[in-house]
Write a protein that holds these residues in place. Structure first.
Motif, PDB file in Angstrom:
ATOM      1  N   ALA A   1      -4.438  -1.295  -4.816  1.00  0.00           N
ATOM      2  CA  ALA A   1      -3.846  -0.091  -4.242  1.00  0.00           C
ATOM      3  C   ALA A   1      -4.901   0.789  -3.569  1.00  0.00           C
ATOM      4  CB  ALA A   1      -3.116   0.698  -5.321  1.00  0.00           C
ATOM      5  N   THR A   2      -6.080   0.881  -4.169  1.00  0.00           N
ATOM      6  CA  THR A   2      -7.106   1.776  -3.632  1.00  0.00           C
ATOM      7  C   THR A   2      -8.044   1.115  -2.630  1.00  0.00           C
ATOM      8  OG1 THR A   2      -8.544   1.360  -5.535  1.00  0.00           O
ATOM      9  CG2 THR A   2      -7.089   3.276  -5.663  1.00  0.00           C
TER      10      THR A   2
ATOM     11  N   LEU B   1       0.825  -1.208   0.000  1.00  0.00           N
ATOM     12  CA  LEU B   1       0.000   0.000   0.000  1.00  0.00           C
ATOM     13  C   LEU B   1       0.860   1.259   0.000  1.00  0.00           C
ATOM     14  CD1 LEU B   1      -2.924  -0.962   2.405  1.00  0.00           C
ATOM     15  CD2 LEU B   1      -2.939  -0.846  -0.081  1.00  0.00           C
TER      16      LEU B   1
ATOM     17  N   ARG C   1      -6.641  -1.148   1.603  1.00  0.00           N
ATOM     18  CA  ARG C   1      -6.651  -0.650   2.985  1.00  0.00           C
ATOM     19  C   ARG C   1      -7.813  -1.260   3.777  1.00  0.00           C
ATOM     20  NH1 ARG C   1      -3.380   2.187   5.283  1.00  0.00           N
ATOM     21  NH2 ARG C   1      -2.459   3.037   3.400  1.00  0.00           N
TER      22      ARG C   1
ATOM     23  N   ALA D   1       1.247   8.583  -6.693  1.00  0.00           N
ATOM     24  CA  ALA D   1       1.483  10.019  -6.488  1.00  0.00           C
ATOM     25  C   ALA D   1       2.506  10.543  -7.496  1.00  0.00           C
ATOM     26  CB  ALA D   1       1.962  10.280  -5.064  1.00  0.00           C
TER      27      ALA D   1
ATOM     28  N   SER E   1       2.568   1.474  -3.498  1.00  0.00           N
ATOM     29  CA  SER E   1       1.628   1.807  -4.573  1.00  0.00           C
ATOM     30  C   SER E   1       1.140   3.249  -4.452  1.00  0.00           C
ATOM     31  CB  SER E   1       0.455   0.828  -4.601  1.00  0.00           C
ATOM     32  OG  SER E   1      -0.307   0.906  -3.420  1.00  0.00           O
ATOM     33  N   GLU E   2       0.965   3.748  -3.229  1.00  0.00           N
ATOM     34  CA  GLU E   2       0.580   5.150  -3.052  1.00  0.00           C
ATOM     35  C   GLU E   2       1.672   6.075  -3.589  1.00  0.00           C
ATOM     36  OE1 GLU E   2      -0.393   5.811   1.066  1.00  0.00           O
ATOM     37  OE2 GLU E   2      -2.181   4.548   0.950  1.00  0.00           O
TER      38      GLU E   2
END
Length: 176
Positions: free
Chosen positions: A136-137, A3, A140, A11, A6-7
């Motif tokens: 990735a999204t 996570l 969480r 970005a 990938s963030e």
């Protein structure tokens, strides 16, 4: 770990895309933009490999935990997110398997050039992008479910259904 990686990848991509496209989203230089997209896809595929072997177990654990959490503590989106993550994982596994089969079939043929090999990886990674982006999204949710499970009276931390608990000798990945 995935996570966080990938963030950062997303970005970086967003910053690049914002700087290298016009107001309508069209790239100023399509070739450079395309190569940067290939890099984004490759980096995201590579980052996902850190959890690929344990992804099914992570999903199974979250599903069991979700069943044992007080209904008042369950976010309505979690079941949908788990379903989306499962669908994305199945598609990623299919792409990985398909690519491996093509590579294996090619072993009996004359070797492909480095360029052809890189192109085949780029194609697989491009096809995988939407599924990797789902992880990735929506990934969480696995951490959110686990955090709530830690507080649950029955402390359902790592209950895994028998089907997902089959012994697999592979490294466990870290999601966050």
């Amino acid at each position: 770990m995935f996570l966080v990686e990938s963030e950062a990848i997303l970005a970086t991509w967003d910053a690049y895309s914002d700087k290298h496209t016009d107001a309508d989203g069209w790239p100023y230089d399509e070739v450079s933009y395309g190569w940067r997209m290939v890099q984004r896809d490759s980096e995201t595929w590579r980052a996902f490999q850190s959890i690929r072997y344990s992804a099914r177990e992570l999903l199974a654990t979250a599903a069991v935990q979700l069943q044992h959490i007080n209904s008042g503590d369950v976010a309505p989106r979690w079941a949908w997110q788990l379903a989306e993550l499962t669908r994305a994982l199945e598609n990623l596994e299919e792409l990985r398997s398909g690519h491996a089969k093509v590579r294996e079939a090619r072993r009996s043929l004359p070797p492909v050039s480095q360029e052809e090999f890189v192109d085949s990886l780029a194609e697989r990674n491009e096809e995988a992008w939407d599924y990797l982006d789902t992880w990735a999204t929506q990934g969480r949710a696995l951490l959110d479910i686990h955090a709530v499970a830690l507080k649950a009276p029955t402390r359902v931390l790592s209950a895994v259904p028998a089907s997902a608990a089959a012994p697999v000798q592979r490294p466990l990945g870290r999601l966050g």
